[in-house]
Design a protein around this motif. Structure first.
Motif, PDB file in Angstrom:
ATOM      1  N   TRP A   1       1.199   7.713  -5.530  1.00  0.00           N
ATOM      2  CA  TRP A   1       0.804   7.990  -6.907  1.00  0.00           C
ATOM      3  C   TRP A   1      -0.666   7.695  -7.171  1.00  0.00           C
ATOM      4  O   TRP A   1      -1.132   7.789  -8.299  1.00  0.00           O
ATOM      5  CB  TRP A   1       1.665   7.156  -7.854  1.00  0.00           C
ATOM      6  CG  TRP A   1       3.031   7.727  -7.995  1.00  0.00           C
ATOM      7  CD1 TRP A   1       4.137   7.402  -7.258  1.00  0.00           C
ATOM      8  CD2 TRP A   1       3.442   8.751  -8.914  1.00  0.00           C
ATOM      9  NE1 TRP A   1       5.217   8.147  -7.655  1.00  0.00           N
ATOM     10  CE2 TRP A   1       4.817   8.985  -8.676  1.00  0.00           C
ATOM     11  CE3 TRP A   1       2.787   9.487  -9.897  1.00  0.00           C
ATOM     12  CZ2 TRP A   1       5.546   9.936  -9.396  1.00  0.00           C
ATOM     13  CZ3 TRP A   1       3.512  10.425 -10.628  1.00  0.00           C
ATOM     14  CH2 TRP A   1       4.875  10.648 -10.369  1.00  0.00           C
ATOM     15  N   SER A   2      -1.389   7.310  -6.113  1.00  0.00           N
ATOM     16  CA  SER A   2      -2.748   6.806  -6.359  1.00  0.00           C
ATOM     17  C   SER A   2      -3.708   7.870  -6.898  1.00  0.00           C
ATOM     18  O   SER A   2      -4.766   7.544  -7.404  1.00  0.00           O
ATOM     19  CB  SER A   2      -3.320   6.171  -5.097  1.00  0.00           C
ATOM     20  OG  SER A   2      -3.407   7.132  -4.089  1.00  0.00           O
TER      21      SER A   2
ATOM     22  N   LEU B   1       0.836  -1.205   0.000  1.00  0.00           N
ATOM     23  CA  LEU B   1       0.000   0.000   0.000  1.00  0.00           C
ATOM     24  C   LEU B   1       0.873   1.258   0.000  1.00  0.00           C
ATOM     25  O   LEU B   1       0.561   2.236  -0.672  1.00  0.00           O
ATOM     26  CB  LEU B   1      -0.951  -0.016   1.200  1.00  0.00           C
ATOM     27  CG  LEU B   1      -2.073  -1.061   1.109  1.00  0.00           C
ATOM     28  CD1 LEU B   1      -2.803  -1.201   2.442  1.00  0.00           C
ATOM     29  CD2 LEU B   1      -3.071  -0.726   0.005  1.00  0.00           C
ATOM     30  N   ASP B   2       1.994   1.202   0.747  1.00  0.00           N
ATOM     31  CA  ASP B   2       2.893   2.360   0.788  1.00  0.00           C
ATOM     32  C   ASP B   2       3.487   2.651  -0.582  1.00  0.00           C
ATOM     33  O   ASP B   2       3.716   3.800  -0.944  1.00  0.00           O
ATOM     34  CB  ASP B   2       4.044   2.120   1.781  1.00  0.00           C
ATOM     35  CG  ASP B   2       3.539   2.112   3.221  1.00  0.00           C
ATOM     36  OD1 ASP B   2       2.394   2.561   3.438  1.00  0.00           O
ATOM     37  OD2 ASP B   2       4.267   1.636   4.113  1.00  0.00           O
ATOM     38  N   LEU B   3       3.753   1.596  -1.341  1.00  0.00           N
ATOM     39  CA  LEU B   3       4.330   1.767  -2.671  1.00  0.00           C
ATOM     40  C   LEU B   3       3.332   2.450  -3.612  1.00  0.00           C
ATOM     41  O   LEU B   3       3.692   3.286  -4.433  1.00  0.00           O
ATOM     42  CB  LEU B   3       4.719   0.388  -3.232  1.00  0.00           C
ATOM     43  CG  LEU B   3       5.212   0.312  -4.683  1.00  0.00           C
ATOM     44  CD1 LEU B   3       6.504   1.104  -4.855  1.00  0.00           C
ATOM     45  CD2 LEU B   3       5.440  -1.132  -5.103  1.00  0.00           C
ATOM     46  N   LEU B   4       2.051   2.100  -3.471  1.00  0.00           N
ATOM     47  CA  LEU B   4       1.052   2.599  -4.416  1.00  0.00           C
ATOM     48  C   LEU B   4       0.484   3.963  -4.028  1.00  0.00           C
ATOM     49  O   LEU B   4       0.105   4.756  -4.879  1.00  0.00           O
ATOM     50  CB  LEU B   4      -0.099   1.587  -4.523  1.00  0.00           C
ATOM     51  CG  LEU B   4       0.297   0.236  -5.122  1.00  0.00           C
ATOM     52  CD1 LEU B   4      -0.835  -0.772  -4.932  1.00  0.00           C
ATOM     53  CD2 LEU B   4       0.639   0.371  -6.605  1.00  0.00           C
TER      54      LEU B   4
ATOM     55  N   ALA C   1      -3.782   3.765  -8.674  1.00  0.00           N
ATOM     56  CA  ALA C   1      -5.119   3.902  -8.077  1.00  0.00           C
ATOM     57  C   ALA C   1      -5.835   2.553  -8.059  1.00  0.00           C
ATOM     58  O   ALA C   1      -6.405   2.139  -7.049  1.00  0.00           O
ATOM     59  CB  ALA C   1      -5.935   4.914  -8.867  1.00  0.00           C
ATOM     60  N   LEU C   2      -5.762   1.862  -9.186  1.00  0.00           N
ATOM     61  CA  LEU C   2      -6.436   0.573  -9.313  1.00  0.00           C
ATOM     62  C   LEU C   2      -5.811  -0.459  -8.371  1.00  0.00           C
ATOM     63  O   LEU C   2      -6.512  -1.204  -7.682  1.00  0.00           O
ATOM     64  CB  LEU C   2      -6.345   0.083 -10.760  1.00  0.00           C
ATOM     65  CG  LEU C   2      -6.950  -1.283 -11.055  1.00  0.00           C
ATOM     66  CD1 LEU C   2      -8.456  -1.282 -10.844  1.00  0.00           C
ATOM     67  CD2 LEU C   2      -6.632  -1.706 -12.496  1.00  0.00           C
TER      68      LEU C   2
ATOM     69  N   THR D   1      -9.641   9.145 -10.714  1.00  0.00           N
ATOM     70  CA  THR D   1      -8.307   9.167 -11.317  1.00  0.00           C
ATOM     71  C   THR D   1      -8.352   8.613 -12.742  1.00  0.00           C
ATOM     72  O   THR D   1      -7.822   9.218 -13.673  1.00  0.00           O
ATOM     73  CB  THR D   1      -7.317   8.352 -10.451  1.00  0.00           C
ATOM     74  OG1 THR D   1      -7.315   8.902  -9.131  1.00  0.00           O
ATOM     75  CG2 THR D   1      -5.908   8.422 -11.008  1.00  0.00           C
ATOM     76  N   CYS D   2      -9.009   7.451 -12.914  1.00  0.00           N
ATOM     77  CA  CYS D   2      -9.089   6.841 -14.251  1.00  0.00           C
ATOM     78  C   CYS D   2      -9.842   7.755 -15.219  1.00  0.00           C
ATOM     79  O   CYS D   2      -9.475   7.880 -16.387  1.00  0.00           O
ATOM     80  CB  CYS D   2      -9.799   5.491 -14.199  1.00  0.00           C
ATOM     81  SG  CYS D   2      -8.942   4.267 -13.213  1.00  0.00           S
TER      82      CYS D   2
END
Length: 578
Positions: free
Chosen positions: A60-61, A54-57, A68-69, A101-102
């Protein structure tokens, strides 16, 4: 010119100078990197590193559709594991963010527009728009799944029907454009293809499970699902080398090890499940999700001892997601129950009561039901008061999205017997619950355990037969005992005797006062018995009878799912084809 290049380099350096702090949004995330990072995050999840993923994503989410996905996918996985209101809400709100976001990357002013022309041009921008479509559709699909999980009664599922419709239309358009562009072989295109297979496959599978009456409500927005096609799309997706291949595999695993048991006739494809799991067992030998499914497959094969060892390994493999522990406790409680090791089963039921917030009513009822199977001496050592536990159940019932869970309602209804000043205890309640969760199909794989259950059931039958002052519950209790006895006999291959038990239940229909569910469920079981003997006409008659002539009984929607699965397999046509 040279100066210009140098300048570009400097810009890039500026950009990553504080990388460990927070990557500034000015650095645009390109599609290729986004997909790679999301793949990394999924690998972390499979290695039990949930918060790292979760920290990685997260950073930039808001700026990258794949981040985001990925972020919402992990939260949806968590929510479907716990069924917990709080987790479902959290996942729902991340999905809403992800959709926004999408949306920013999607082709303007069209649902899908002419994706085909996008593909033929194949420029970066268009590639991004193609992926935005598929990510958007996938978020909508996740939203539908959560709605589905939240509510077995389907009302909200139908309300969400339009969202699902948009998603389905996007997937269909995407599939058309795939077919139009078979020659393109870029990595981004392969990733896009994986996304289409996951979506089209899940859709067809999900819709093929829905009973006719629910489909009819959805029909006006043009739905139908073909199970065979759905499964083949997911299989192709699972064997592809794309970001989504693991999601296709997990969807198939969930279908084969849970859905087909609870909502089907109990015939999950275990060979397929094992071969899907194999490469992941090699790659993530300590991964709790993988261990969990390995254990579940062993249990479904009737290898309870091996399953237990693996559930225990799964528990010790990680401490971060306690939900996975709770799932293991639930499974361990059942594998002990299948072998009537009630004291061990009780310990897990007790742990669930204390630790899990999924459904207190079901856990407390389950615990009381297990205690009811023990001798008075054994109950004393636990210090529990069975009567008191049953009396607590009603107050623990929860309402999710304004609907109560069917199994909770059932537990509440059964517990009411203990409200009386001098209550008449339930007979073999833990075995009844085993039936509700379709456990007899699992125990049936083991003759020794089935024989042992039969002994317990026949003891109960004997006690009822010799009851000097039968209570008002006597006919209901006797019918329950006969139905469960019939199931054991069926699994032991004593089909004629099984049929006698089932018909005995049906002939007592007018005497049943409370457990009206026993009649439609028995009709269904008798139908399956005739199917097993090859008499499809008789089988269909009994099952159709259960479907059309009974309503407003406990766990009705669950039986309608099973009836739908049974009738589809009797017709022998791929499910969902008109």
């Amino acid at each position: 010119m040279a100066h210009h290049v140098g300048n570009g380099g400097a810009e890039e350096e500026d950009c990553f100078e504080d990388a460990y702090d927070r990557i500034p949004a000015a650095c645009k995330m390109d599609l290729h990197t986004a997909i790679q990072e999301t793949q990394c995050a999924l690998n972390l999840v499979l290695n039990n590193k949930f918060s790292e993923a979760l920290d990685l994503l997260k950073p930039w989410s808001r700026d990258s559709m794949y981040h985001a996905l990925g972020y919402s996918t992990i939260l949806v996985m968590q929510a479907t594991m716990t069924f917990e209101h709080r987790d479902i809400q959290a996942a729902m709100s991340t999905i809403k963010d992800a959709l926004q976001t999408c949306q920013r990357f999607r082709k303007r002013n069209s649902v899908v527009g002419s994706l085909t022309s996008l593909i033929s041009k194949q420029s970066n921008l268009q590639e991004e728009e193609m992926h935005a479509e598929i990510c958007y559709a996938e978020c909508l699909l996740q939203k539908a799944t959560l709605t589905f999980v939240q509510d077995e009664n389907m009302i909200s599922f139908i309300k969400g029907g339009l969202k699902i419709r948009t998603s389905y239309q996007i997937y269909k358009e995407c599939q058309n454009s795939l077919n139009a562009a078979q020659d393109v072989q870029s990595d981004a295109f392969k990733q896009f293809e994986g996304g289409v297979k996951l979506g089209i496959g899940s859709f067809n599978l999900m819709l093929s499970l829905l009973p006719q009456r629910i489909l009819r409500l959805l029909e006006f927005i043009g739905f139908s699902g073909n199970r065979g096609f759905g499964l083949s799309q997911l299989r192709e997706g699972a064997s592809s080398q794309s970001l989504r291949s693991v999601l296709c595999a997990l969807t198939l695993l969930f279908y084969n090890t849970y859905v087909s048991l609870i909502l089907g006739t109990g015939e999950g494809n275990l060979l397929e499940a094992e071969s899907l799991l194999e490469p992941y067992q090699q790659k993530y030998p300590k991964g709790s999700i993988i261990l969990f499914y390995s254990a579940r497959i062993s249990a479904l094969r009737g290898n309870f001892e091996k399953a237990r060892a693996m559930y225990e390994e799964c528990i010790s493999s990680q401490q971060e997601w306690k939900q996975i522990h709770h799932l293991c406790y639930w499974e361990l409680m059942w594998t002990h129950s299948y072998q009537q090791e009630w004291q061990q089963a009780y310990l897990y039921a007790d742990l669930l009561c204390k630790e899990s917030r999924w459904s207190k009513a079901i856990y407390v009822y389950q615990k009381a039901a297990i205690l009811s199977m023990m001798t008075e001496e054994e109950v004393k050592t636990t210090g529990e008061d069975i009567m008191e536990l049953f009396r607590q159940v009603e107050g623990l019932k929860q309402r999710l999205a304004g609907k109560s869970i069917p199994t909770e309602k059932f537990a509440v209804r059964k517990s009411r017997r203990y409200k009386a000043a001098s209550p008449i205890p339930l007979v073999i309640p833990a075995l009844e619950m085993m039936y509700v969760w379709n456990g007899f199909t699992i125990v049936g794989k083991r003759a020794d355990s089935t024989e042992a259950l039969l002994v317990t059931i026949e003891t109960a039958e004997e006690q009822l037969r010799n009851d000097p002052s039968p209570s008002e519950f006597h006919p209901d209790d006797s019918c329950l005992v006969q139905m469960l006895k019939g199931l054991c006999l069926k699994h032991l291959g004593r089909l004629l005797q099984a049929e006698l038990c089932f018909t005995q239940v049906l002939s007592s229909e007018s005497r049943i006062r409370y457990d009206h569910y026993l009649i439609p469920f028995t009709l269904y079981e008798l139908g399956l018995l005739h199917k097993q003997q090859g008499d499809f006409a008789k089988a269909t008659t009994y099952i159709e009878n259960a479907k059309t002539n009974y309503k407003d009984y406990s766990m009705e929607s669950r039986l309608h799912f099973r009836i739908h699965a049974a009738l589809s397999s009797l017709k022998g046509s791929p499910v969902g084809t008109p």
